[in-house]
Every structure is written in structure tokens, then in C-alpha cells.
Design a protein around this motif. Structure first.
Motif, short mmCIF file in Angstrom:
data_model
loop_
_atom_site.label_atom_id
_atom_site.label_comp_id
_atom_site.label_asym_id
_atom_site.label_seq_id
_atom_site.Cartn_x
_atom_site.Cartn_y
_atom_site.Cartn_z
N LEU A 70 0.83 -1.21 0.00
CA LEU A 70 0.00 0.00 0.00
C LEU A 70 0.86 1.26 0.00
N LYS A 71 1.92 1.25 0.80
CA LYS A 71 2.78 2.43 0.89
C LYS A 71 3.56 2.66 -0.40
N SER A 72 3.95 1.59 -1.07
CA SER A 72 4.71 1.74 -2.32
C SER A 72 3.79 2.12 -3.48
N THR A 73 2.56 1.63 -3.45
CA THR A 73 1.60 1.94 -4.52
C THR A 73 1.03 3.34 -4.37
N PHE A 74 0.85 3.76 -3.12
CA PHE A 74 0.27 5.09 -2.84
C PHE A 74 1.23 5.90 -1.96
N PRO A 75 2.36 6.31 -2.52
CA PRO A 75 3.38 6.99 -1.71
C PRO A 75 2.94 8.33 -1.13
N LEU A 76 1.87 8.91 -1.68
CA LEU A 76 1.43 10.21 -1.19
C LEU A 76 0.38 10.11 -0.08
N LYS A 77 -0.09 8.90 0.19
CA LYS A 77 -1.09 8.75 1.25
C LYS A 77 -0.44 8.89 2.62
N LYS A 78 -1.14 9.60 3.50
CA LYS A 78 -0.65 9.74 4.87
C LYS A 78 -0.82 8.43 5.61
N GLU A 79 -0.11 8.32 6.72
CA GLU A 79 -0.11 7.08 7.49
C GLU A 79 -1.52 6.68 7.92
N GLU A 80 -2.33 7.68 8.31
CA GLU A 80 -3.69 7.34 8.77
C GLU A 80 -4.55 6.79 7.64
N LYS A 81 -4.27 7.22 6.40
CA LYS A 81 -5.02 6.70 5.26
C LYS A 81 -4.62 5.26 4.95
N ILE A 82 -3.33 4.97 5.09
CA ILE A 82 -2.87 3.58 4.94
C ILE A 82 -3.52 2.72 6.03
N GLN A 83 -3.60 3.27 7.23
CA GLN A 83 -4.21 2.55 8.34
C GLN A 83 -5.68 2.25 8.06
N GLU A 84 -6.39 3.21 7.48
CA GLU A 84 -7.80 3.00 7.13
C GLU A 84 -7.94 1.84 6.14
N LEU A 85 -7.06 1.80 5.17
CA LEU A 85 -7.11 0.72 4.18
C LEU A 85 -6.77 -0.62 4.82
N MET A 86 -5.81 -0.61 5.72
CA MET A 86 -5.44 -1.84 6.44
C MET A 86 -6.64 -2.37 7.23
N GLU A 87 -7.33 -1.46 7.90
CA GLU A 87 -8.49 -1.87 8.70
C GLU A 87 -9.61 -2.38 7.81
N ALA A 88 -9.81 -1.72 6.67
CA ALA A 88 -10.83 -2.19 5.73
C ALA A 88 -10.47 -3.56 5.16
N GLY A 90 -9.01 -5.88 6.94
CA GLY A 90 -9.10 -6.91 7.97
C GLY A 90 -8.14 -6.76 9.13
N TRP A 91 -7.27 -5.75 9.06
CA TRP A 91 -6.34 -5.52 10.17
C TRP A 91 -7.10 -4.98 11.37
N HIS A 92 -6.67 -5.36 12.57
CA HIS A 92 -7.23 -4.81 13.80
C HIS A 92 -6.11 -4.69 14.83
N PRO A 93 -6.33 -3.95 15.90
CA PRO A 93 -5.24 -3.69 16.85
C PRO A 93 -4.55 -4.94 17.40
N ASN A 94 -5.25 -6.05 17.42
CA ASN A 94 -4.65 -7.28 17.94
C ASN A 94 -3.91 -8.07 16.86
N SER A 95 -3.91 -7.54 15.63
CA SER A 95 -3.26 -8.25 14.53
C SER A 95 -1.74 -8.23 14.70
N SER A 96 -1.13 -9.30 14.24
CA SER A 96 0.33 -9.38 14.19
C SER A 96 0.77 -9.12 12.76
N ASN A 97 1.99 -8.59 12.61
CA ASN A 97 2.52 -8.36 11.26
C ASN A 97 2.61 -9.65 10.46
N ALA A 98 2.67 -10.78 11.19
CA ALA A 98 2.81 -12.08 10.53
C ALA A 98 1.46 -12.70 10.17
N ASP A 99 0.37 -12.11 10.65
CA ASP A 99 -0.96 -12.65 10.33
C ASP A 99 -1.16 -12.66 8.82
N LEU A 100 -1.78 -13.74 8.33
CA LEU A 100 -1.97 -13.90 6.89
C LEU A 100 -3.33 -13.39 6.45
#
Length: 224
Positions: A70-88, A90-100
Motif C-alpha cells: 500500500l505504501k509503495s503503490t500510494f506513496p502520497l497517502k498519509k499514514e492514517e489513510k494507509i491505516q484505514e485501508l489496512m483496517e478495511a 481486515g487488520w485490527h489492533p490485535n493483529s500481528s505483522n505475521a498474520d496472513l
């Protein structure tokens, strides 16, 4: 022509459907077709980038890989926007970076053609980013909506707020804003550009219809 009217009425009735809503907006002149096409291209490119990272072709990415793509495809997006996409996605606060994550499922549509939350979030962010871009343009021009603005002033303001704009993209924006073919756009030094003048509100409304997006970061003012 009755069949055409029936199709049109059905599109109006089902505007709650994402695809129908976008198609209706194009038909009614709210957006240019290029907006719809570019969004589809963006989604396709993003899926391609994820697939490239999935070297084993398992259809799975870690959350860390998703974030990197996401960061490489959308280099102009702010961190909170990347976070919104991550949450959409399936990411959540309890997620691990290794979760598939089954990343292909992010791009599926239901039987009614409705996109998943991830793609919907991409679209909503695009609209918000365009609004912010045009607000910044208005602020840079320093004019009220009812006031008139010349083509050189709009060109200068666009280049100020978005220094990475290439000439082709800049000309396409000016062409849309002033309803002139690109081939007929005067070069900046020509005096007759001062005679190309319209109301600022019209400029912004026309750009709102087009596929307008930031090409690069705005240069920061030097600290005195």
C-alpha cells in the motif's frame, strides 16, 4: 427508445449499488468517464502489485506485506489513510505483522456487484483527496467562488500546490477547467491567455468532474 428509458430508470432505482451509482454519475455528467476508468485501473494495478509480492502464488500476504504494498503503490497517502485501508482489509489492533490475509478476497464483488469494504475505502479516499486538492487550489488562488480567474493564474496555482505536475497532466486539467482542446491551449508567455477568464466556481466544478489527483508533494516553505 423505450428500452433505453427503462434501463435509465432502473439505474436510478438501484443507485445504492456502487457500480450503478458510479454509472449514473457518468450518465448525468457528474463525473467524466475517465474517473470511473482510472479507479478500475487503480484497483487492477493494486491487485497486480499484491500478486507480485505473493511469490508462492498462495493468495496470501502477511499484514506487513500488505502495508508495504500500500505504501509503495500510494506513496502520497498519509499514514492514517494507509491505516484505514489496512483496517478495511481486515487488520485490527490485535493483529500481528505475521498474520496472513487472503488478499484476493479484498477485490471480490457480491452477486449484486457491490465491492468489498477495502475497494470502497479506496474510492472514498480518492474522492476525499480530490476535494482536499481543489480546496487547496482555491486557497492558493485566494478568490471567492463568484470571482473570475484567468488561465495563467490557474496554471500558476496548480504548479504551486503540485510541483510534480507534468505538462501533459497540467494541460489536461486546464483543458477541462476552461473547456479548451489541449491543442488550443495557449503557451504561458502569450498575452492572449489573460483573455481566457471564467468564474472560479466553474473552474472547480469542472475539475471536480474530472480525474484530478495529486502528482507529488507540495514543496515546503523554507523556515526563516
Amino acid at each position: 427508445m423505450a428500452w433505453a428509458y427503462t434501463i435509465f430508470e432502473n439505474i436510478k432505482l438501484f443507485r445504492s449499488n456502487e457500480v450503478m451509482s458510479q454509472f449514473y454519475a457518468v450518465l448525468m455528467g457528474k463525473w467524466n468517464e475517465s474517473v470511473y476508468i482510472k479507479q478500475k485501473e487503480t484497483v487492477t494495478q493494486l491487485l497486480k502489485e499484491m500478486t507480485n509480492v505473493d511469490s508462492q502464488n498462495e493468495g496470501l500476504l502477511t499484514m506487513e506485506q500488505l502495508s508495504t504494498v500500500l505504501k509503495s503503490t500510494f506513496p502520497l497517502k498519509k499514514e492514517e489513510k494507509i491505516q484505514e485501508l489496512m483496517e478495511a482489509g481486515g487488520w485490527h489492533p490485535n493483529s500481528s505483522n505475521a498474520d496472513l490475509l487472503d488478499y484476493r478476497s479484498l477485490f471480490l464483488e457480491d452477486e449484486e456487484g457491490q465491492s468489498r469494504p477495502f475497494v470502497q475505502q479506496l474510492w472514498e479516499q480518492y474522492l476525499d483527496e480530490k476535494d482536499d486538492y481543489l480546496k487547496e487550489l482555491k486557497q492558493e488562488l485566494g478568490l471567492e467562488l463568484r470571482e473570475k480567474v484567468t488561465l495563467p493564474k490557474v496554471r500558476e496555482a496548480l504548479m504551486t500546490i503540485d510541483p510534480k505536475l507534468d505538462k501533459q497532466t497540467l494541460n489536461s486539467y486546464l483543458s477541462q477547467a476552461f473547456q479548451l482542446p489541449v491543442t488550443e491551449l495557449p503557451e504561458e508567455p502569450e498575452e492572449k491567455t489573460e483573455n481566457i477568464i471564467i468564474q472560479l466556481q466553474t473552474v472547480l466544478e469542472r475539475l471536480q468532474m474530472a480525474d484530478v489527483r495529486r502528482m507529488g508533494p507540495r514543496e515546503q516553505e523554507p523556515v526563516s
